[in-house]
Motif scaffolding. Structure first.
Motif, PDB file in Angstrom:
ATOM      1  N   MET A  11      39.367  45.188  38.824  1.00  0.00           N
ATOM      2  CA  MET A  11      40.622  44.724  38.777  1.00  0.00           C
ATOM      3  C   MET A  11      41.668  45.767  37.951  1.00  0.00           C
ATOM      4  O   MET A  11      42.730  46.103  38.428  1.00  0.00           O
ATOM      5  CB  MET A  11      40.698  43.473  37.951  1.00  0.00           C
ATOM      6  CG  MET A  11      41.402  42.266  38.575  1.00  0.00           C
ATOM      7  SD  MET A  11      40.949  40.984  38.086  1.00  0.00           S
ATOM      8  CE  MET A  11      42.290  40.109  37.680  1.00  0.00           C
TER       9      MET A  11
ATOM     10  N   CYS B 264      33.238  35.404  40.463  1.00  0.00           N
ATOM     11  CA  CYS B 264      33.310  36.595  40.771  1.00  0.00           C
ATOM     12  C   CYS B 264      32.993  36.757  42.299  1.00  0.00           C
ATOM     13  O   CYS B 264      33.739  37.678  42.913  1.00  0.00           O
ATOM     14  CB  CYS B 264      32.427  37.570  39.859  1.00  0.00           C
ATOM     15  SG  CYS B 264      32.802  37.650  38.413  1.00  0.00           S
TER      16      CYS B 264
ATOM     17  N   THR C 213      38.581  39.473  47.740  1.00  0.00           N
ATOM     18  CA  THR C 213      40.150  39.450  47.464  1.00  0.00           C
ATOM     19  C   THR C 213      40.653  40.503  46.864  1.00  0.00           C
ATOM     20  O   THR C 213      41.608  41.211  47.060  1.00  0.00           O
ATOM     21  CB  THR C 213      40.556  38.079  47.133  1.00  0.00           C
ATOM     22  OG1 THR C 213      39.794  37.116  47.604  1.00  0.00           O
ATOM     23  CG2 THR C 213      41.912  37.791  47.092  1.00  0.00           C
ATOM     24  N   VAL C 214      40.043  40.747  45.463  1.00  0.00           N
ATOM     25  CA  VAL C 214      40.659  41.765  44.638  1.00  0.00           C
ATOM     26  C   VAL C 214      40.314  43.164  45.166  1.00  0.00           C
ATOM     27  O   VAL C 214      41.108  44.191  44.940  1.00  0.00           O
ATOM     28  CB  VAL C 214      39.747  41.596  43.311  1.00  0.00           C
ATOM     29  CG1 VAL C 214      39.938  42.716  42.320  1.00  0.00           C
ATOM     30  CG2 VAL C 214      40.251  40.184  42.792  1.00  0.00           C
TER      31      VAL C 214
ATOM     32  N   ALA D 161      42.804  43.974  47.801  1.00  0.00           N
ATOM     33  CA  ALA D 161      44.202  43.715  47.466  1.00  0.00           C
ATOM     34  C   ALA D 161      45.162  44.836  47.493  1.00  0.00           C
ATOM     35  O   ALA D 161      45.134  45.977  47.287  1.00  0.00           O
ATOM     36  CB  ALA D 161      44.377  43.514  45.723  1.00  0.00           C
TER      37      ALA D 161
ATOM     38  N   SER E  32      50.049  46.362  36.566  1.00  0.00           N
ATOM     39  CA  SER E  32      49.553  46.736  37.658  1.00  0.00           C
ATOM     40  C   SER E  32      50.462  47.096  38.373  1.00  0.00           C
ATOM     41  O   SER E  32      51.773  46.862  38.540  1.00  0.00           O
ATOM     42  CB  SER E  32      48.707  45.570  38.200  1.00  0.00           C
ATOM     43  OG  SER E  32      49.237  44.328  38.116  1.00  0.00           O
TER      44      SER E  32
ATOM     45  N   GLN F 250      49.881  45.018  44.057  1.00  0.00           N
ATOM     46  CA  GLN F 250      48.573  44.141  44.220  1.00  0.00           C
ATOM     47  C   GLN F 250      48.824  43.309  43.152  1.00  0.00           C
ATOM     48  O   GLN F 250      47.931  42.284  42.961  1.00  0.00           O
ATOM     49  CB  GLN F 250      47.603  45.137  43.760  1.00  0.00           C
ATOM     50  CG  GLN F 250      47.216  46.190  44.855  1.00  0.00           C
ATOM     51  CD  GLN F 250      46.856  47.610  44.372  1.00  0.00           C
ATOM     52  OE1 GLN F 250      46.794  47.738  43.047  1.00  0.00           O
ATOM     53  NE2 GLN F 250      46.163  48.274  45.064  1.00  0.00           N
TER      54      GLN F 250
ATOM     55  N   VAL G 248      47.924  39.265  43.633  1.00  0.00           N
ATOM     56  CA  VAL G 248      46.493  39.065  43.985  1.00  0.00           C
ATOM     57  C   VAL G 248      45.850  38.981  42.764  1.00  0.00           C
ATOM     58  O   VAL G 248      45.067  38.178  42.392  1.00  0.00           O
ATOM     59  CB  VAL G 248      46.265  39.979  44.986  1.00  0.00           C
ATOM     60  CG1 VAL G 248      44.530  39.727  45.283  1.00  0.00           C
ATOM     61  CG2 VAL G 248      46.660  39.936  46.265  1.00  0.00           C
ATOM     62  N   LEU G 249      45.915  40.224  41.867  1.00  0.00           N
ATOM     63  CA  LEU G 249      45.064  40.245  40.755  1.00  0.00           C
ATOM     64  C   LEU G 249      45.409  39.361  39.667  1.00  0.00           C
ATOM     65  O   LEU G 249      44.431  38.660  39.060  1.00  0.00           O
ATOM     66  CB  LEU G 249      45.462  41.656  39.989  1.00  0.00           C
ATOM     67  CG  LEU G 249      45.086  42.878  41.124  1.00  0.00           C
ATOM     68  CD1 LEU G 249      45.386  44.199  40.143  1.00  0.00           C
ATOM     69  CD2 LEU G 249      43.776  42.850  41.457  1.00  0.00           C
TER      70      LEU G 249
ATOM     71  N   ALA H 212      44.010  36.039  40.564  1.00  0.00           N
ATOM     72  CA  ALA H 212      42.711  35.936  40.379  1.00  0.00           C
ATOM     73  C   ALA H 212      42.448  35.676  38.851  1.00  0.00           C
ATOM     74  O   ALA H 212      41.315  34.967  38.426  1.00  0.00           O
ATOM     75  CB  ALA H 212      41.626  37.172  40.913  1.00  0.00           C
TER      76      ALA H 212
END
Lengths: 227, 294
Positions: A156, A216, A222-223, A226, B196, B200, B203-204, B207
């Motif tokens: 990430m 996870c 998805t990550v 992204a 970030s 993105q 989305v990050l 999450a």
């Protein structure tokens, strides 16, 4: 052998071979952990009785810090020559890649722990008064807890500015319950008070591992994609 | 809609000042703690508001991830319907089996089990109905930011009260620690959003919000093992409260909710406007070389 396990194994083998030849992550981790141990021993200078009380915290905090050093490098390696972009466009399942990375980090951190534990024992004059074998499940579950989340958050923070700083900022708050369980379990085992048992914390750690491994695996694709 | 904003602002101001008067003057003096207890009228409503905002942030984050793909969107809708149904069924089962009824922890009632699922589903579907995917992300930013502010108020007023009453500023008790960890998670959420790259971020961040939501029950449970020092919740818990105090508390909560809603609304509008400007600028930058060629 089904395709995902094949990809996992191939990536894992590649990572281990890379690490075996360069020893980048291991060397920096080891040296970092060594420094932490020495700095801690200067700042506390405990006698055996006290050190038993605080050693659980010292050991795990230094392993956590050292693991961050290795975790920061796992994905950075894939950035060179746009390897990660190649992964992204390939039909290989994202989770196979994630598992390979997590298992690879798990192995590296385990090696670190195996090498550093004797040092801790020598420096802090440790001796477990409780059932010492319980330290093995604590170490395995605890390391997996750090590594699985760490690998995810490293992926990430790859997309952020100042990524090296970003990883601990994301990882530490989420790891608090795991860290608490590891420290408590280790302290209980070292102190060996018969009225308490480390079992509760080991179960909690296992729950943490199951929850976050599922999380996870559910979110990694998805990550990774992204945009 | 735009006219409603100043009206709401006025209503909030009146409510806040009236609630302040009620809390400082009208509410009865607490027997053992004295006037210091009055901080409770700010502490508790802020906590409720912060938790509500974090919950909304979690719903918005899930929705943002889920709605990007029609397949998962449909699946999520069914999951929500199932959750609503299951919580009613669970409540019915608890009601019918006396053993389960006895095993209920203090403060948990059958009606709250029955209503949780449907309330979650209603919030989810309302959000889905009235916010587009981009708007849901803007909502997530808004609720996280305002939630952090309210959570900070909780963490500051708590020690102010604890020092004279407990004699200590802070203790690692379950409620305090979980709130602190929640605050830490959401601060890291805001840091992630800040650092970030723009494409993105949603989305990050979504999450991370889901990870945070997974984490909070574990934090709560892990620290629950240490004996808790925080007073039991006065509503629906073991504690009891003077009805006049309850009245003031609820009034304050209403005022704080209005205030939070007002702040969220303006922050949300600001966020939408910022994004619109960014999009326009990006579009202009795309068009410019073509103009230059002409």
């Amino acid at each position: 052998m089904s395709a995902p396990t094949g990809i996992t194994l191939a990536t894992l083998k590649k990572d281990i071979r890379l690490e075996w030849r360069s020893k980048d992550a291991l060397n920096s981790m080891l040296f970092f952990a060594l420094l932490v141990v020495i700095v801690f021993s200067f700042s506390f200078d405990p006698v055996a009785e006290e050190s038993r009380q605080i050693a659980g915290g010292l050991v795990w905090v230094s392993f956590l810090f050292a693991a961050v050093v290795a975790l920061n490098q796992t994905w950075a390696r894939e950035m060179r020559n746009q390897v990660l972009d190649a992964y992204r466009v390939s039909p290989a399942p994202a989770n196979a890649l994630f598992l390979a990375k997590a298992i690879g980090n798990f192995i590296f951190v385990c090696i670190l722990e195996a090498l550093m534990t004797p040092l801790f024992i020598v420096f802090y004059k440790l001796r477990a008064l409780g059932p010492a074998w319980q330290l093995v499940p604590v170490a395995i579950l605890g390391t997996w807890a750090i590594v699985v989340n760490g690998t995810f958050f490293a992926a990430m923070s790859l997309r952020t500015r100042s990524r090296e700083i970003m990883l601990p900022l994301l990882l530490f708050p989420i790891t608090i319950p795991a860290l608490l369980s590891m420290v408590e379990a280790t302290t209980i085992i070292l102190v060996g008070d018969p009225s308490t048992s480390a079992k509760f914390w080991i179960v909690l750690l296992a729950t943490y591992d199951v929850v976050f491994t599922t999380g996870c695996l559910a979110l990694f694709e998805t990550v990774l994609h992204a945009e | 809609m735009k006219k409603a904003f100043p009206i709401l602002g006025l209503v909030t101001a009146v409510l806040l000042s009236y609630a302040l008067y009620e809390a400082l003057v009208v509410a009865p003096r607490e027997q053992t703690m004295g006037d210091v207890q009055r901080i409770f009228y700010y502490h508790v409503p802020s906590a409720w508001t912060a938790f509500l905002l974090f919950f909304l942030n979690f719903v918005a984050s899930v929705q943002y991830l889920v709605r990007r793909d029609p397949k998962t969107d449909r699946a999520a809708n069914w999951v929500l319907v199932a959750v609503a149904g299951l919580s009613c069924v669970a409540a019915l089962v608890v009601k019918l089996v006396p053993d389960l009824m006895q095993a209920l922890p203090q403060g948990v009632e059958v009606s709250s089990i029955a209503s949780t699922g449907p309330i979650v589903a209603i919030i989810y579907f309302l959000m889905r109905r009235y916010f587009s995917v981009e708007a849901v992300d803007a909502l997530a930013v808004t609720t996280a930011e305002v939630g952090v502010v309210f959570c900070t108020v909780v963490l500051v007023t708590g020690p102010l009260w604890a020092r004279p009453v407990w004699g200590i500023w802070w203790t690692w008790d379950v409620r305090l620690t979980s709130t602190l960890v929640l605050w830490l998670i959401y601060v890291s959420y805001l840091v992630l959003r800040r650092f970030s790259s723009s494409g993105q971020t949603p989305v990050l961040a979504a999450a991370l919000a889901i990870f945070g939501a997974l984490d909070v029950p574990l934090v709560y449970f892990s620290i629950w093992i240490f004996r808790t020092q925080h007073p039991q919740p006065v509503i629906g818990g073991g504690g009891s409260i003077d009805p006049r105090m309850l009245h003031v508390l609820l009034l304050n909560w209403l005022a704080f909710s209005c205030f939070a809603f007002l702040v969220c609304w303006s922050r949300y509008r600001l966020e939408r406007a910022t994004r619109e400007i960014e999009e326009t600028l990006a579009l202009e930058a795309l068009l410019e070389p073509r103009n230059a060629l002409r």
